[in-house]
Every structure is written in C-alpha cells, then in structure tokens.
Design a protein around this motif. Structure first.
Motif, mmCIF file in Angstrom:
data_model
loop_
_atom_site.group_PDB
_atom_site.id
_atom_site.type_symbol
_atom_site.label_atom_id
_atom_site.label_comp_id
_atom_site.label_asym_id
_atom_site.label_seq_id
_atom_site.Cartn_x
_atom_site.Cartn_y
_atom_site.Cartn_z
ATOM 1 N N ARG A 35 -97.334 100.264 56.143
ATOM 2 C CA ARG A 35 -95.914 100.155 55.762
ATOM 3 C C ARG A 35 -95.374 98.785 56.180
ATOM 4 O O ARG A 35 -94.648 98.118 55.453
ATOM 5 C CB ARG A 35 -95.148 101.281 56.456
ATOM 6 C CG ARG A 35 -93.653 101.322 56.236
ATOM 7 C CD ARG A 35 -93.314 101.896 54.865
ATOM 8 N NE ARG A 35 -93.082 100.849 53.881
ATOM 9 C CZ ARG A 35 -93.236 101.027 52.564
ATOM 10 N NH1 ARG A 35 -93.632 102.181 52.073
ATOM 11 N NH2 ARG A 35 -93.008 100.046 51.728
ATOM 12 N N ARG A 36 -95.721 98.401 57.398
ATOM 13 C CA ARG A 36 -95.255 97.122 57.941
ATOM 14 C C ARG A 36 -95.708 95.942 57.061
ATOM 15 O O ARG A 36 -94.937 95.029 56.766
ATOM 16 C CB ARG A 36 -95.822 96.972 59.352
ATOM 17 C CG ARG A 36 -95.671 95.629 59.981
ATOM 18 C CD ARG A 36 -94.373 95.530 60.723
ATOM 19 N NE ARG A 36 -94.178 94.205 61.252
ATOM 20 C CZ ARG A 36 -93.596 93.962 62.411
ATOM 21 N NH1 ARG A 36 -93.200 94.968 63.156
ATOM 22 N NH2 ARG A 36 -93.401 92.732 62.807
ATOM 23 N N VAL A 37 -96.965 95.987 56.660
ATOM 24 C CA VAL A 37 -97.511 94.892 55.840
ATOM 25 C C VAL A 37 -96.819 94.833 54.478
ATOM 26 O O VAL A 37 -96.401 93.774 54.007
ATOM 27 C CB VAL A 37 -99.039 95.055 55.677
ATOM 28 C CG1 VAL A 37 -99.569 94.130 54.586
ATOM 29 C CG2 VAL A 37 -99.751 94.782 57.009
ATOM 30 N N LEU A 38 -96.670 95.987 53.860
ATOM 31 C CA LEU A 38 -96.074 96.004 52.526
ATOM 32 C C LEU A 38 -94.610 95.540 52.572
ATOM 33 O O LEU A 38 -94.170 94.752 51.724
ATOM 34 C CB LEU A 38 -96.187 97.412 51.924
ATOM 35 C CG LEU A 38 -96.054 97.504 50.411
ATOM 36 C CD1 LEU A 38 -96.915 96.481 49.683
ATOM 37 C CD2 LEU A 38 -96.394 98.908 49.943
ATOM 38 N N ASP A 39 -93.884 96.002 53.594
ATOM 39 C CA ASP A 39 -92.500 95.536 53.742
ATOM 40 C C ASP A 39 -92.470 94.022 53.978
ATOM 41 O O ASP A 39 -91.553 93.334 53.527
ATOM 42 C CB ASP A 39 -91.802 96.273 54.891
ATOM 43 C CG ASP A 39 -91.403 97.699 54.493
ATOM 44 O OD1 ASP A 39 -91.494 98.033 53.290
ATOM 45 O OD2 ASP A 39 -91.012 98.482 55.384
ATOM 46 N N GLY A 40 -93.466 93.508 54.691
ATOM 47 C CA GLY A 40 -93.566 92.060 54.884
ATOM 48 C C GLY A 40 -93.705 91.331 53.550
ATOM 49 O O GLY A 40 -93.037 90.324 53.301
ATOM 50 N N PHE A 41 -94.543 91.866 52.677
ATOM 51 C CA PHE A 41 -94.704 91.246 51.349
ATOM 52 C C PHE A 41 -93.412 91.357 50.527
ATOM 53 O O PHE A 41 -93.038 90.414 49.817
ATOM 54 C CB PHE A 41 -95.875 91.887 50.598
ATOM 55 C CG PHE A 41 -97.207 91.280 50.956
ATOM 56 C CD1 PHE A 41 -97.564 90.014 50.503
ATOM 57 C CD2 PHE A 41 -98.105 91.963 51.759
ATOM 58 C CE1 PHE A 41 -98.786 89.445 50.846
ATOM 59 C CE2 PHE A 41 -99.336 91.413 52.100
ATOM 60 C CZ PHE A 41 -99.678 90.145 51.645
ATOM 61 N N TYR A 42 -92.743 92.495 50.623
ATOM 62 C CA TYR A 42 -91.474 92.647 49.883
ATOM 63 C C TYR A 42 -90.435 91.646 50.408
ATOM 64 O O TYR A 42 -89.664 91.059 49.648
ATOM 65 C CB TYR A 42 -90.929 94.066 50.026
ATOM 66 C CG TYR A 42 -91.752 95.162 49.370
ATOM 67 C CD1 TYR A 42 -92.752 94.881 48.451
ATOM 68 C CD2 TYR A 42 -91.503 96.507 49.669
ATOM 69 C CE1 TYR A 42 -93.494 95.890 47.854
ATOM 70 C CE2 TYR A 42 -92.235 97.533 49.076
ATOM 71 C CZ TYR A 42 -93.231 97.219 48.178
ATOM 72 O OH TYR A 42 -93.958 98.230 47.592
ATOM 73 N N ALA A 43 -90.424 91.480 51.732
ATOM 74 C CA ALA A 43 -89.453 90.546 52.326
ATOM 75 C C ALA A 43 -89.785 89.109 51.918
ATOM 76 O O ALA A 43 -88.884 88.310 51.622
ATOM 77 C CB ALA A 43 -89.446 90.683 53.846
ATOM 78 N N MET A 44 -91.059 88.762 51.886
ATOM 79 C CA MET A 44 -91.410 87.387 51.492
ATOM 80 C C MET A 44 -91.102 87.138 50.019
ATOM 81 O O MET A 44 -90.719 86.025 49.635
ATOM 82 C CB MET A 44 -92.873 87.109 51.826
ATOM 83 C CG MET A 44 -93.066 86.936 53.330
ATOM 84 S SD MET A 44 -94.641 86.192 53.768
ATOM 85 C CE MET A 44 -95.481 87.606 54.460
ATOM 86 N N ALA A 45 -91.230 88.177 49.190
ATOM 87 C CA ALA A 45 -90.822 88.038 47.784
ATOM 88 C C ALA A 45 -89.306 87.832 47.706
ATOM 89 O O ALA A 45 -88.812 87.007 46.923
ATOM 90 C CB ALA A 45 -91.251 89.263 46.981
ATOM 91 N N GLY A 46 -88.574 88.553 48.553
ATOM 92 C CA GLY A 46 -87.120 88.352 48.623
ATOM 93 C C GLY A 46 -86.787 86.940 49.075
ATOM 94 O O GLY A 46 -85.843 86.318 48.573
ATOM 95 N N GLY A 47 -87.566 86.421 50.008
ATOM 96 C CA GLY A 47 -87.328 85.067 50.530
ATOM 97 C C GLY A 47 -87.578 83.984 49.490
ATOM 98 O O GLY A 47 -86.813 83.020 49.391
ATOM 99 N N THR A 48 -88.623 84.142 48.709
ATOM 100 C CA THR A 48 -88.903 83.135 47.677
ATOM 101 C C THR A 48 -87.807 83.141 46.612
ATOM 102 O O THR A 48 -87.333 82.078 46.188
ATOM 103 C CB THR A 48 -90.297 83.377 47.052
ATOM 104 O OG1 THR A 48 -91.293 83.188 48.067
ATOM 105 C CG2 THR A 48 -90.578 82.412 45.905
ATOM 106 N N LEU A 49 -87.368 84.326 46.209
ATOM 107 C CA LEU A 49 -86.295 84.401 45.206
ATOM 108 C C LEU A 49 -84.993 83.813 45.768
ATOM 109 O O LEU A 49 -84.299 83.050 45.087
ATOM 110 C CB LEU A 49 -86.094 85.847 44.747
ATOM 111 C CG LEU A 49 -85.007 86.065 43.691
ATOM 112 C CD1 LEU A 49 -85.247 85.216 42.439
ATOM 113 C CD2 LEU A 49 -84.903 87.552 43.318
ATOM 114 N N ALA A 50 -84.671 84.142 47.010
ATOM 115 C CA ALA A 50 -83.440 83.615 47.626
ATOM 116 C C ALA A 50 -83.508 82.090 47.742
ATOM 117 O O ALA A 50 -82.516 81.391 47.505
ATOM 118 C CB ALA A 50 -83.227 84.248 49.003
#
Ligand SMILES: [Zn+2]
Length: 309
Positions: A86-101
């Motif tokens: 869960r931690r890893v997947l949320d990390g990937f979701y957050a990094m996708a959010g970071g690139t878009l932001a």
C-alpha cells in the motif's frame, strides 16, 4: 502562484535493501532547503493523484491489478521488479500528483518575458506501459501528466526529453501514435530495456564520455525544438554517471551538469517551460545520486530566474 518544487513524505518507498535508493527523494529535498536553493514556501506537498487522472495514462485492468497486489506485495516483483505494498503504491500515486502539479506550476509561470521551471523531487518512471509495470516503475507519471494536460486543453503539444541511461520505453510506446507529443530518448544502446520506438532515439556506445555525449545532445535538441512543444518534461536520470551500477556510460559530474544546462538553454532559453523529474540513479554512494538531482534542480531554477531578469 503554485510552488515550483513538489515533494511528499509519501515518496519514501519502503524499498530497504533494493538497488533503487528511495531515500534519495527526502535527501534531495533536505539538501535544497539546507543550502537555501529553495525556501519552505517554494515547496509544495504532492497529493495522491486520483484514479480518474491515473486512467488518462493507464488501463482499468492494470490499475486494478496494482491495487490487488498491495495484499501480496511480493507479486510486484513479477510485474516491475520491486514490492508493491500500500505504501509503495501510494508513493507512486503521490509522485504522479507531483509531476502533474509541477507541470501546472511551470505553465502558470510562463508568460511574455518569463519562463517557468518546476520540478518534482520524484517521478520519471518511464518504463511503465499503459497496461503493465516494468523496471521499478509502476505508474508512468510523465505519460499521465501529459495526457491530463492535453485532455484539459492546458497544452496543445508536449515533448519528453529523456536523458536517463535507459531508454524511455514505456513513454515511447504510450505516445507511439500521438502526434501532439514528441518523445526523445538518449540512452546507452547496449543496456536494458527492450527498446520501443521514440520519435527520436539516440543510442550511445558503452563508456561514452562527456564530450561525445554533449555533442550528441547538441545535435538532438534542435530536432525536439522543431516539434514546438508548449511544455517539456525532462526525465533527468542520474544514471549516465560513471559510477552508476546499472549504467555503462562514463559521464563526470561536470558532464551531468553540462547536460542539464543544454536542456535549459534549448527550452527555457526559447521560452518553453520545463519540468524536471528525477528518474533513475544507482551509484553505490547515494550521495552521488543526490548531488546530480540537486544540481539539476538548482540549475533549472537559476536558468529560469536569469531569463526573468
Ligand atoms: Zn535508468
């Protein structure tokens, strides 16, 4: 105004003992703050990207499979060679959010006489395909961000300048039939992965040194400029560095900085906003990796500020 630099503690993937040094994200942020390159106000906290946005770059089946893997993290090894908790997947979701932001921040700061640079202190997961993960990459934040921005009409054209030592195969495949996105990858030819076809591929010989590398880059960048992108996503992998364990090129620290400078000169200098992402980096000494990422961000901010003056 949106902050220019994006990060979240969620980036600290718990991959202890894995060759991918996930601690580099926090270390790069700490170094930028400690040296005064950025202030706390420059730093945005990346949010986990929502499923609707993720679906702009990935299939329903694949996203469902990733979610199911969180119950049995070791299955991630079969898919992308690292565990998928869960931690890893949320990390990937957050990094996708970071690139878009970061993309939104760079676009927001671009107007006549002013050109935006922004960076995600993560991301650059260019081996993930729309329907599968690969090579430590679960979510292709580059593809997702560009697809979201095209769908919204925030940009009409984009380019990917991928200078990680490994070819950006997932990105190339995702945009194979997309005329609005120009993909460029300059990489070590004799290395992972199985190559896909970018709009421009430059395959370099083993042990390629600074001078040859920078010459090849100087020839390639004008081809990308001709595509007239509204935004450039720079996949600034630290792994062309000579001490890298998974790369076979021979760039020095100065060569790596020269690489960044040429990208900024070509695009920021021409009024095109640039977003930097970290991608790979596997020197046995994590300090090398952090130094290269740190310089990429510092030089981007300085180049952007020099144009605004
Ligand atoms: Zn790489």
């Amino acid at each position: 105004m949106l902050p220019r630099i994006w990060y979240s503690p969620a980036y600290d993937l718990e991959w202890d003992g894995h060759v991918f040094p996930a601690g580099k994200y926090r270390a790069t942020r700490d170094r930028l703050l400690a040296d005064g390159v950025i202030a706390a106000a420059d730093l945005g906290k990346s949010e986990l990207l929502d499923r609707g946005s993720l679906l702009c770059g990935h299939t329903v089946d694949y996203l469902d499979r990733l979610e199911a893997m969180t119950a049995t993290p070791q299955l991630g090894y079969y898919e992308f060679e690292a565990p998928c908790s869960r931690r890893v997947l949320d990390g990937f979701y957050a990094m996708a959010g970071g690139t878009l932001a970061a993309c939104r921040a760079a676009l927001e700061r671009t107007e006549p006489g002013c050109v935006g640079f922004a960076a995600n202190l993560g991301g650059g997961f260019h081996h993930a395909f729309p329907w599968k993960g690969e090579g430590f990459c679960a979510i292709n934040d580059i593809v997702v961000a560009i697809r979201v921005l095209l769908t919204e009409g925030a940009i009409e054209r984009a380019a990917v300048v991928d200078l990680d030592v490994h070819q950006g195969n997932g990105t190339a495949k995702a945009f194979e039939d997309e005329e609005r996105v120009f993909t460029m990858s300059m990489h070590q030819q004799n290395n992972y992965p199985v190559k896909q076809r970018s709009d421009l591929d430059v395959g370099l010989p083993d042990k390629c040194e600074d001078a040859r590398y920078l010459d090849e880059l100087a020839r390639a960048l004008p081809v990308v400029q001709e595509a007239q992108p509204d935004l450039v996503l720079y996949v600034a992998g630290a792994d062309p560095f000579h001490r890298d364990q998974l790369g076979g090129l021979s760039l020095t620290l100065d060569g790596m900085a020269g690489r960044d400078a040429r990208v900024y000169e070509a695009f920021l200098g021409g009024g095109v906003p640039v977003v930097g992402t970290l991608a790979g980096g596997y020197s046995a000494d994590e300090k090398d990796v952090v130094e290269i990422h740190y310089r990429m961000v510092r030089e981007g901010l300085e180049a952007s500020a020099a144009i605004g003056r």
